[in-house]
Design an enzyme around this catalytic site. Structure first.
Site, short mmCIF file in Angstrom:
data_model
loop_
_atom_site.label_atom_id
_atom_site.label_comp_id
_atom_site.label_asym_id
_atom_site.label_seq_id
_atom_site.Cartn_x
_atom_site.Cartn_y
_atom_site.Cartn_z
N HIS A 54 -11.80 -1.78 34.09
CA HIS A 54 -11.86 -2.37 32.76
C HIS A 54 -11.26 -1.41 31.73
O HIS A 54 -11.04 -0.22 32.03
CB HIS A 54 -13.30 -2.72 32.37
CG HIS A 54 -14.31 -1.64 32.59
ND1 HIS A 54 -14.25 -0.41 31.99
CD2 HIS A 54 -15.42 -1.60 33.37
CE1 HIS A 54 -15.27 0.33 32.36
NE2 HIS A 54 -16.00 -0.36 33.22
N ALA A 55 -11.00 -1.94 30.56
CA ALA A 55 -10.63 -1.12 29.40
C ALA A 55 -11.64 -1.44 28.31
O ALA A 55 -12.24 -2.51 28.29
CB ALA A 55 -9.21 -1.46 28.93
#
Ligand code: TYD
Length: 139
Positions: A54-55
């Site tokens: 994820h970011a």
């Protein structure tokens, strides 16, 4: 910006003596560039597990393998680097909006994570294509 200028490996003061080691990490620009709002740690993940993926739109992180080792792949949508964390006195600073994977955890891995913000699921981007679109849009 080049990926190698976005993340940072930071070596911390070790105030160890004959009694053992003592590593200090102070926030707010002293050892790391942010004020620490949240701490969590990951252990019991084995070498087949991939975490992260994820970011975060806003949160900055500092990752330290206080025990054992793991690898972190950082990706800015153009470049990728793999960093091995295997020293309790060394941390990886990850700014917001970098995609990250954590994997290859040793059996004794304890990955300590310090974060600049409280947990908020709405600032996570968990779809890689959406991350690419959003990170390019921001430029
Ligand atoms: P997840 O984002 O999958 O962890 P990782 O980044 O290591 O892959 O988080 C697992 C679960 O824990 C998910 O339901 C969100 C929750 N969580 C919190 O409630 N607070 C936190 O600070 C974190 C990191 C996760």
């Amino acid at each position: 910006m080049k990926l190698s200028e976005q993340y940072k490996l930071i070596k911390f003061k070790d105030l160890g003596d004959e009694r053992g080691n003592l590593v200090v990490i102070e926030g707010d620009g002293m050892d790391i560039p942010f004020d620490i709002k949240r701490v969590f740690y990951i252990y019991g993940s084995d070498s087949t597990v991939v975490r992260g993926q994820h970011a975060n739109r806003y949160t900055e992180f500092l990752l330290v393998n206080v025990s054992g080792s793991s690898k972190v792949k950082v990706d800015n949508g153009f470049e990728q680097d793999i960093i091995e964390l295997n020293q309790p006195g060394m941390g990886l600073y990850i700014p917001s909006m970098l995609w990250k994977d954590m994997y290859d955890f040793s059996a004794d891995s304890v990955l300590l994570v310090m974060a600049s913000r409280h947990y908020d699921e709405t600032e996570y981007i968990r779809d890689y294509d959406a991350y690419i679109a959003e990170s390019r849009e921001a430029k």
